[in-house]
Design a protein around this motif. Structure first.
Motif, PDB file in Angstrom:
ATOM      1  N   SER A 125      -0.452 -12.018  -9.956  1.00  0.00           N
ATOM      2  CA  SER A 125      -1.131 -10.876 -10.542  1.00  0.00           C
ATOM      3  C   SER A 125      -2.649 -10.977 -10.391  1.00  0.00           C
ATOM      4  O   SER A 125      -3.238 -12.034 -10.606  1.00  0.00           O
ATOM      5  N   ARG A 126      -3.235  -9.859  -9.984  1.00  0.00           N
ATOM      6  CA  ARG A 126      -4.682  -9.656  -9.849  1.00  0.00           C
ATOM      7  C   ARG A 126      -5.338 -10.382  -8.675  1.00  0.00           C
ATOM      8  O   ARG A 126      -6.552 -10.423  -8.573  1.00  0.00           O
ATOM      9  N   TRP A 127      -4.569 -10.977  -7.757  1.00  0.00           N
ATOM     10  CA  TRP A 127      -5.151 -11.518  -6.525  1.00  0.00           C
ATOM     11  C   TRP A 127      -5.416 -10.347  -5.576  1.00  0.00           C
ATOM     12  O   TRP A 127      -4.583  -9.458  -5.445  1.00  0.00           O
ATOM     13  N   PRO A 128      -6.547 -10.301  -4.878  1.00  0.00           N
ATOM     14  CA  PRO A 128      -6.855  -9.183  -3.969  1.00  0.00           C
ATOM     15  C   PRO A 128      -6.093  -9.309  -2.645  1.00  0.00           C
ATOM     16  O   PRO A 128      -6.671  -9.537  -1.588  1.00  0.00           O
ATOM     17  N   LEU A 129      -4.788  -9.156  -2.711  1.00  0.00           N
ATOM     18  CA  LEU A 129      -3.940  -9.406  -1.547  1.00  0.00           C
ATOM     19  C   LEU A 129      -4.108  -8.373  -0.438  1.00  0.00           C
ATOM     20  O   LEU A 129      -3.753  -8.644   0.705  1.00  0.00           O
ATOM     21  N   SER A 130      -4.648  -7.214  -0.758  1.00  0.00           N
ATOM     22  CA  SER A 130      -4.822  -6.196   0.282  1.00  0.00           C
ATOM     23  C   SER A 130      -5.855  -6.620   1.321  1.00  0.00           C
ATOM     24  O   SER A 130      -5.866  -6.119   2.436  1.00  0.00           O
ATOM     25  N   GLN A 159      -0.423   0.599   2.900  1.00  0.00           N
ATOM     26  CA  GLN A 159      -0.427  -0.258   4.088  1.00  0.00           C
ATOM     27  C   GLN A 159       0.307  -1.578   3.851  1.00  0.00           C
ATOM     28  O   GLN A 159       0.869  -2.157   4.771  1.00  0.00           O
ATOM     29  N   GLN A 160       0.293  -2.085   2.622  1.00  0.00           N
ATOM     30  CA  GLN A 160       0.933  -3.368   2.316  1.00  0.00           C
ATOM     31  C   GLN A 160       2.407  -3.208   1.933  1.00  0.00           C
ATOM     32  O   GLN A 160       3.165  -4.168   1.945  1.00  0.00           O
ATOM     33  N   ARG A 174       7.252  -6.588  -9.614  1.00  0.00           N
ATOM     34  CA  ARG A 174       6.277  -5.948 -10.506  1.00  0.00           C
ATOM     35  C   ARG A 174       5.072  -5.546  -9.667  1.00  0.00           C
ATOM     36  O   ARG A 174       4.379  -6.416  -9.121  1.00  0.00           O
ATOM     37  N   VAL A 175       4.821  -4.250  -9.570  1.00  0.00           N
ATOM     38  CA  VAL A 175       3.732  -3.727  -8.741  1.00  0.00           C
ATOM     39  C   VAL A 175       2.804  -2.793  -9.520  1.00  0.00           C
ATOM     40  O   VAL A 175       2.080  -2.001  -8.920  1.00  0.00           O
ATOM     41  N   SER A 176       2.801  -2.880 -10.837  1.00  0.00           N
ATOM     42  CA  SER A 176       1.952  -1.999 -11.635  1.00  0.00           C
ATOM     43  C   SER A 176       0.477  -2.226 -11.300  1.00  0.00           C
ATOM     44  O   SER A 176       0.088  -3.257 -10.771  1.00  0.00           O
ATOM     45  N   SER A 177      -0.328  -1.225 -11.598  1.00  0.00           N
ATOM     46  CA  SER A 177      -1.781  -1.274 -11.391  1.00  0.00           C
ATOM     47  C   SER A 177      -2.167  -1.509  -9.936  1.00  0.00           C
ATOM     48  O   SER A 177      -3.101  -2.251  -9.628  1.00  0.00           O
ATOM     49  N   ASN A 178      -1.424  -0.895  -9.023  1.00  0.00           N
ATOM     50  CA  ASN A 178      -1.765  -0.873  -7.603  1.00  0.00           C
ATOM     51  C   ASN A 178      -1.910   0.581  -7.186  1.00  0.00           C
ATOM     52  O   ASN A 178      -1.706   1.488  -7.988  1.00  0.00           O
ATOM     53  N   LYS A 179      -2.259   0.816  -5.936  1.00  0.00           N
ATOM     54  CA  LYS A 179      -2.460   2.178  -5.428  1.00  0.00           C
ATOM     55  C   LYS A 179      -1.501   2.435  -4.274  1.00  0.00           C
ATOM     56  O   LYS A 179      -1.908   2.742  -3.160  1.00  0.00           O
ATOM     57  N   LEU A 180      -0.211   2.265  -4.554  1.00  0.00           N
ATOM     58  CA  LEU A 180       0.801   2.372  -3.507  1.00  0.00           C
ATOM     59  C   LEU A 180       1.006   3.813  -3.026  1.00  0.00           C
ATOM     60  O   LEU A 180       1.320   4.025  -1.861  1.00  0.00           O
ATOM     61  N   GLY A 181       0.849   4.773  -3.903  1.00  0.00           N
ATOM     62  CA  GLY A 181       1.067   6.161  -3.530  1.00  0.00           C
ATOM     63  C   GLY A 181       2.525   6.431  -3.195  1.00  0.00           C
ATOM     64  O   GLY A 181       3.377   5.543  -3.243  1.00  0.00           O
ATOM     65  N   ASP A 182       2.816   7.673  -2.836  1.00  0.00           N
ATOM     66  CA  ASP A 182       4.195   8.067  -2.516  1.00  0.00           C
ATOM     67  C   ASP A 182       4.737   7.304  -1.312  1.00  0.00           C
ATOM     68  O   ASP A 182       5.890   6.876  -1.298  1.00  0.00           O
ATOM     69  N   GLU A 183       3.904   7.125  -0.302  1.00  0.00           N
ATOM     70  CA  GLU A 183       4.346   6.419   0.906  1.00  0.00           C
ATOM     71  C   GLU A 183       4.728   4.971   0.592  1.00  0.00           C
ATOM     72  O   GLU A 183       5.770   4.475   1.015  1.00  0.00           O
TER      73      GLU A 183
END
Length: 193
Positions: A125-130, A159-160, A174-183
């Motif tokens: 959690s909270r690592w800048p993996l992108s 993208q990830q 668990r992927v909360s608080s990310n910006k995954l969007g519909d795609e």
């Protein structure tokens, strides 16, 4: 330390949650210990983890260091590489550390490669993996037994998501608080099929 001496005389102790850990305390830990939790620990050193690794690297299967000072340095992360029998690892960052974590991502990737074969649970959690695709690639390609992954707050975008969708052994993500969007959500939804 008096309490720790009492614990040492209890050979059946398998799990411990401690507020801090120093070298004298390590020598009092029971050799039956399998699970160690050090949440928000500010004073555990690299030296301390090296001694712990020397004593328990073959038997410790769970190591949880969420928001610990130890995961705030490349040396601290590298000190965890001796724990090759881990099935559960949590090195989640504190919110304030996520902006500095870019400089530690290569060490994190090395750690993930080291513990990959047996890992079933991973907390990142909270690592800048992108910003560092190598960590996600390691998770997707080298962790066949991984069933639980926490990548909340890791700044992941669509993208990830294809890399996460490759983690077919996951039963909990668990992927909360990310910006995954519909795609991104569409990619991850493939895990439920």
């Amino acid at each position: 330390h008096t309490d720790m001496q009492h614990v040492q005389s209890m050979p059946c102790v398998r799990s411990m949650v401690l507020e801090s850990l120093d070298i004298p305390m390590i020598q009092l830990l029971p050799r039956s210990l399998r699970s160690l939790h050090l949440p928000r620990c500010e004073d555990t050193t690299v030296e301390c983890m090296q001694v712990l690794g020397r004593d328990l690297s073959d038997t410790l299967t769970e190591l949880h260091l969420p928001e610990s000072a130890l995961v705030r340095t490349a040396e601290g992360i590298a000190s965890l590489c001796c724990f090759t029998q881990l099935r559960s690892l949590d090195v989640s960052l504190h919110w304030d550390d996520r902006f500095l974590a870019h400089q530690w991502l290569e060490s994190l990737d090395t750690l993930l490669l080291t513990v990959a074969p047996n890992l079933q649970h991973l907390g990142l959690s909270r690592w800048p993996l992108s910003h560092h695709g190598s960590c996600l690639r390691t998770i997707a390609e080298c962790m066949p037994m991984l069933t639980s992954l926490d990548v909340s707050g890791c700044n992941l975008g669509p993208q990830q998501a294809p890399m996460l969708a490759q983690c077919t052994s996951l039963t909990r993500l668990r992927v909360s608080s990310n910006k995954l969007g519909d795609e991104g959500v569409s990619w991850i939804a493939q895990l439920t099929r």
